[in-house]
Design a protein around this motif. Sequence first.
Motif, PDB file in Angstrom:
ATOM      1  N   ILE A 109       0.855  -1.191   0.000  1.00  0.00           N
ATOM      2  CA  ILE A 109       0.000   0.000   0.000  1.00  0.00           C
ATOM      3  C   ILE A 109       0.887   1.236   0.000  1.00  0.00           C
ATOM      4  O   ILE A 109       1.427   1.640   1.027  1.00  0.00           O
ATOM      5  N   LYS A 110       1.077   1.835  -1.177  1.00  0.00           N
ATOM      6  CA  LYS A 110       1.997   2.970  -1.340  1.00  0.00           C
ATOM      7  C   LYS A 110       1.605   4.182  -0.508  1.00  0.00           C
ATOM      8  O   LYS A 110       2.460   4.950  -0.086  1.00  0.00           O
ATOM      9  N   GLU A 111       0.308   4.373  -0.271  1.00  0.00           N
ATOM     10  CA  GLU A 111      -0.157   5.542   0.490  1.00  0.00           C
ATOM     11  C   GLU A 111       0.321   5.516   1.939  1.00  0.00           C
ATOM     12  O   GLU A 111       0.292   6.521   2.627  1.00  0.00           O
ATOM     13  N   LYS A 112       0.743   4.357   2.421  1.00  0.00           N
ATOM     14  CA  LYS A 112       1.197   4.230   3.806  1.00  0.00           C
ATOM     15  C   LYS A 112       2.700   4.508   3.973  1.00  0.00           C
ATOM     16  O   LYS A 112       3.234   4.417   5.058  1.00  0.00           O
ATOM     17  N   ILE A 113       3.381   4.816   2.873  1.00  0.00           N
ATOM     18  CA  ILE A 113       4.819   5.110   2.963  1.00  0.00           C
ATOM     19  C   ILE A 113       4.992   6.476   3.611  1.00  0.00           C
ATOM     20  O   ILE A 113       4.449   7.473   3.140  1.00  0.00           O
ATOM     21  N   ARG A 114       5.753   6.529   4.678  1.00  0.00           N
ATOM     22  CA  ARG A 114       5.964   7.784   5.408  1.00  0.00           C
ATOM     23  C   ARG A 114       6.992   8.644   4.686  1.00  0.00           C
ATOM     24  O   ARG A 114       8.025   8.153   4.236  1.00  0.00           O
ATOM     25  N   THR A 115       6.676   9.950   4.598  1.00  0.00           N
ATOM     26  CA  THR A 115       7.575  10.909   3.956  1.00  0.00           C
ATOM     27  C   THR A 115       7.687  12.156   4.822  1.00  0.00           C
ATOM     28  O   THR A 115       6.767  12.493   5.570  1.00  0.00           O
TER      29      THR A 115
END
Length: 191
Positions: A121-127
């Motif tokens: 789930i790419k949206e959960k990658i923290r930036t």
Amino acid sequence: MNSNWFKLLLRATKVKYGKGLRLKGVPVIFNKSGAQLIIGDHVTINSSFLSNLVGLYQRTIIMTRTPEAKIEIGNNVGISGATIYARSSITIGDYTNIGGNAKILDNDFHPLEIEARNADIKEKIRTRPVTIGKNCFIGCNSIILKGTVLGDGCVVGAGAVVSGVYEDNSIIAGNPARVVKKLNANESVPS
């Protein structure tokens, strides 16, 4: 591929670059549609083995990964076999030098939670944005992690793993990195 052909490719992918861009070897530069990738005047990008004798492991990689990402590289910056990878924002100030094989990352690349990572789930990658000031030196094989802010004139030691906020003219080294010395504004780095 000569640099004039590569510059045509940069224009086609909407990479903005200033005058005097010097490419030694062929870098990997990818600008996601909708993202911003801006390279200033008189930037040198080393991507061939002999372009930096510290021993480059790879070509330089500069990549915006999401449509909202932004990478801004200032004027008179030198980059050698480094990876600059943004999902949010990376800003590099004028006259900064990025040593061989350094990594500058504004994200974790993968979600930290097991379920999200396994489901990709790419949206959960923290930036978190990364800001590197003017006149900095990033040593070879160092890693600059998400959320890092380096003030003007900072020096990052070879192999350091950097995360946090650092004042102007700090010498930063180690894993985890810490300030080992402060320079006066007009002081040069001891050899």
